[in-house]
Design a protein around this motif. Structure first.
Motif, mmCIF file in Angstrom:
data_model
loop_
_atom_site.group_PDB
_atom_site.id
_atom_site.type_symbol
_atom_site.label_atom_id
_atom_site.label_comp_id
_atom_site.label_asym_id
_atom_site.label_seq_id
_atom_site.Cartn_x
_atom_site.Cartn_y
_atom_site.Cartn_z
ATOM 1 N N PHE A 4 0.834 -1.204 0.000
ATOM 2 C CA PHE A 4 0.000 0.000 0.000
ATOM 3 C C PHE A 4 0.867 1.252 0.000
ATOM 4 C CE2 PHE A 4 -2.793 3.206 1.784
ATOM 5 C CZ PHE A 4 -4.015 2.916 1.207
ATOM 6 N N MET B 111 1.345 3.969 -3.118
ATOM 7 C CA MET B 111 1.085 5.395 -2.967
ATOM 8 C C MET B 111 2.311 6.203 -3.382
ATOM 9 S SD MET B 111 -1.189 7.527 -2.310
ATOM 10 C CE MET B 111 -2.434 6.390 -1.732
ATOM 11 N N ASP C 213 2.024 12.539 0.088
ATOM 12 C CA ASP C 213 1.024 13.105 0.986
ATOM 13 C C ASP C 213 0.981 12.283 2.266
ATOM 14 O OD1 ASP C 213 -0.522 15.349 0.892
ATOM 15 O OD2 ASP C 213 -1.598 14.672 -0.892
ATOM 16 N N PRO D 38 -2.785 11.951 4.633
ATOM 17 C CA PRO D 38 -3.721 10.871 4.321
ATOM 18 C C PRO D 38 -3.093 9.493 4.467
ATOM 19 C CG PRO D 38 -3.839 12.601 2.667
ATOM 20 C CD PRO D 38 -2.713 12.960 3.568
ATOM 21 N N VAL E 278 -3.251 8.402 8.107
ATOM 22 C CA VAL E 278 -4.602 7.979 8.489
ATOM 23 C C VAL E 278 -4.912 6.605 7.914
ATOM 24 C CG1 VAL E 278 -7.046 8.525 8.248
ATOM 25 C CG2 VAL E 278 -5.397 10.361 8.679
ATOM 26 N N ALA E 279 -4.553 6.421 6.648
ATOM 27 C CA ALA E 279 -4.872 5.157 5.997
ATOM 28 C C ALA E 279 -4.129 3.990 6.645
ATOM 29 C CB ALA E 279 -4.521 5.249 4.512
ATOM 30 N N ALA F 73 -5.644 3.157 9.976
ATOM 31 C CA ALA F 73 -6.950 2.515 9.823
ATOM 32 C C ALA F 73 -6.793 1.074 9.351
ATOM 33 C CB ALA F 73 -7.802 3.312 8.832
ATOM 34 N N LEU F 74 -5.861 0.850 8.446
ATOM 35 C CA LEU F 74 -5.661 -0.515 7.949
ATOM 36 C C LEU F 74 -5.156 -1.420 9.061
ATOM 37 C CD1 LEU F 74 -4.201 0.168 4.413
ATOM 38 C CD2 LEU F 74 -6.263 -1.120 4.970
ATOM 39 N N ALA G 2 -5.641 -1.021 12.271
ATOM 40 C CA ALA G 2 -6.750 -1.242 13.198
ATOM 41 C C ALA G 2 -7.753 -2.224 12.601
ATOM 42 C CB ALA G 2 -7.427 0.087 13.525
ATOM 43 N N HIS G 3 -8.006 -2.074 11.330
ATOM 44 C CA HIS G 3 -8.962 -2.949 10.652
ATOM 45 C C HIS G 3 -8.541 -4.402 10.732
ATOM 46 C CE1 HIS G 3 -10.486 -4.957 6.930
ATOM 47 N NE2 HIS G 3 -11.613 -4.464 7.376
ATOM 48 N N LEU H 288 -4.669 5.956 18.541
ATOM 49 C CA LEU H 288 -6.052 5.902 18.110
ATOM 50 C C LEU H 288 -6.617 7.288 17.890
ATOM 51 C CD1 LEU H 288 -6.958 3.269 20.788
ATOM 52 C CD2 LEU H 288 -6.303 2.876 18.418
ATOM 53 N N GLU I 290 -7.097 10.236 15.881
ATOM 54 C CA GLU I 290 -6.889 10.991 14.656
ATOM 55 C C GLU I 290 -7.352 12.411 14.843
ATOM 56 O OE1 GLU I 290 -6.977 7.088 13.898
ATOM 57 O OE2 GLU I 290 -8.699 7.754 12.766
ATOM 58 N N ASP I 291 -8.631 12.556 15.190
ATOM 59 C CA ASP I 291 -9.158 13.904 15.285
ATOM 60 C C ASP I 291 -9.213 14.383 16.728
ATOM 61 O OD1 ASP I 291 -10.894 11.976 15.891
ATOM 62 O OD2 ASP I 291 -12.472 12.599 14.532
#
Lengths: 219, 219
Positions: A162, A166, A183, A186, A189-190, A193-194, A196-197, A206, A208-209
DNA sequence: GTCTATAACCAGATAGAC
DNA sequence: GTCTATCTGGTTATAGAC
């Protein structure tokens, strides 16, 4: 001795040839870069190029090999500082972005191959594959270390590919927007998330925002 | 009449030329693909190629234009079926993957340019940029519709570029692994995470970790 | 190691019969 | 619209003086 003896004039010429050849080939691709172009750009006659590298293919192989070692040297090693995942990932991505910016030819040389499938010498094909394999191996190792994955796992492989895709996509984008850079926002974040997924435990990453001011080095 | 009159022999020849030229150029790149290669592969003499397209550049432009329209026609439109985000995203990604598989030359033609920065005709440069702009516009519109974003927003642009870079990176990966396809699984996770990270409300698509109630989408 | 000069070849492109 | 034949120029690569 008003003239510099320059005992290593050959070595400096060699480097000059590789510099200009790398520049041109990464911009125009292998096929569109002619020996005479390189000769004119670096000031040495074509016979010097052949004396040093034997053939256009030889120049390509040498350029590729030098680009590979330079890029791999600039890319961050597996051991990143930082106690938790978030810290390590941030440091990692910053260094990766920096390496790709400092060595813009690196990936573009792999893109401008175009030839490797037809008349390329076995040496060129081998070097291209070697380059790409080295990048993949690096990505697997680095991503595993940063995110705390088992290096041979499926997840590590997926995240490594991945990341590399990119990076390649960014190199392609640079054809159209010369200022494009990796970049990392992003991508960060990706990747989180991957991970964690796939159920990877991510201590302290954990947020992000949510305003999660960095947990101290202790967990 | 044992011989087919073939009133449109010219049109069929035109298509045959574009077919083989697209195949060769997407594999070897523009510079490494010669007129004689195309001529030999499609059976028509070189003068026929010049009669139809005027120059090698003209062939490239025609190939590129046809590839662009074919790819954009195959790519899913902005309106995807599905009530919630998860359904629309799944359908969207499946169609995108399928389109890139059915039209593998599409992106590779953009990669194999190599030349466009030096001696390319203005027509070729314009067509290349047109191609790339059309892809970006499509991605912005489609991603916005699928995820429910405001089309001109920063978030929509970021997600569109992210998707396109992943697709480009996959096209690059195909140089080395001919069977590589767009990895929709990780891409799905990444897009959802990015949307959530930007506060986009995602009803029914929160299947990663914590349920995130959305702030409004910021621009 | 670097230079000038050149060989052998293939590229893109054209002319003109049919 | 398609063919054969050909022109011009650039390409890779080499020879040999220095």
């Amino acid at each position: 001795m008003t003239e510099a003896p320059a005992p290593d004039r050959g070595a400096r010429s060699r480097d000059a040839i590789l510099d200009t050849a790398g520049e041109l080939m990464s911009r125009y691709g292998y096929a569109a870069t002619s020996i005479s172009m390189i000769s004119a750009a670096c000031g040495l006659p074509t016979s010097s190029l052949y004396w040093h590298f034997g053939s256009k293919d030889g120049i390509y192989v040498a350029v590729l090999r030098r680009a590979r070692t330079a890029l791999l040297l600039a890319l961050p090693p597996a051991e990143m500082p930082g106690a938790d995942v978030a810290q390590r990932l941030d440091a990692f991505l910053a260094e990766v972005k920096d390496a790709f910016e400092r060595h813009p030819h690196g990936l573009r040389l792999l893109l401008g191959l175009g030839m490797v499938q037809q008349d390329a010498s076995t040496a060129a094909v081998a070097e291209v594959r070697h380059y790409r394999d080295a990048l993949l191996a690096w990505a697997r190792k680095a991503v595993s270390a940063v995110l705390g994955l088992h290096e041979g796992s499926q997840v590590a492989d997926e995240l490594a590919r991945f990341t590399l895709r990119m990076a390649s996509g960014t190199a392609v984008a640079r054809w159209f927007e010369p200022g494009a850079v990796l970049d990392t926002g992003p991508l960060r974040v990706a990747l989180l998330a991957l991970a964690a997924h796939h159920g990877v435990p991510l201590r302290g990453a954990l947020g992000e925002d949510a305003p999660r001011h960095g947990a101290t080095e202790r967990e």
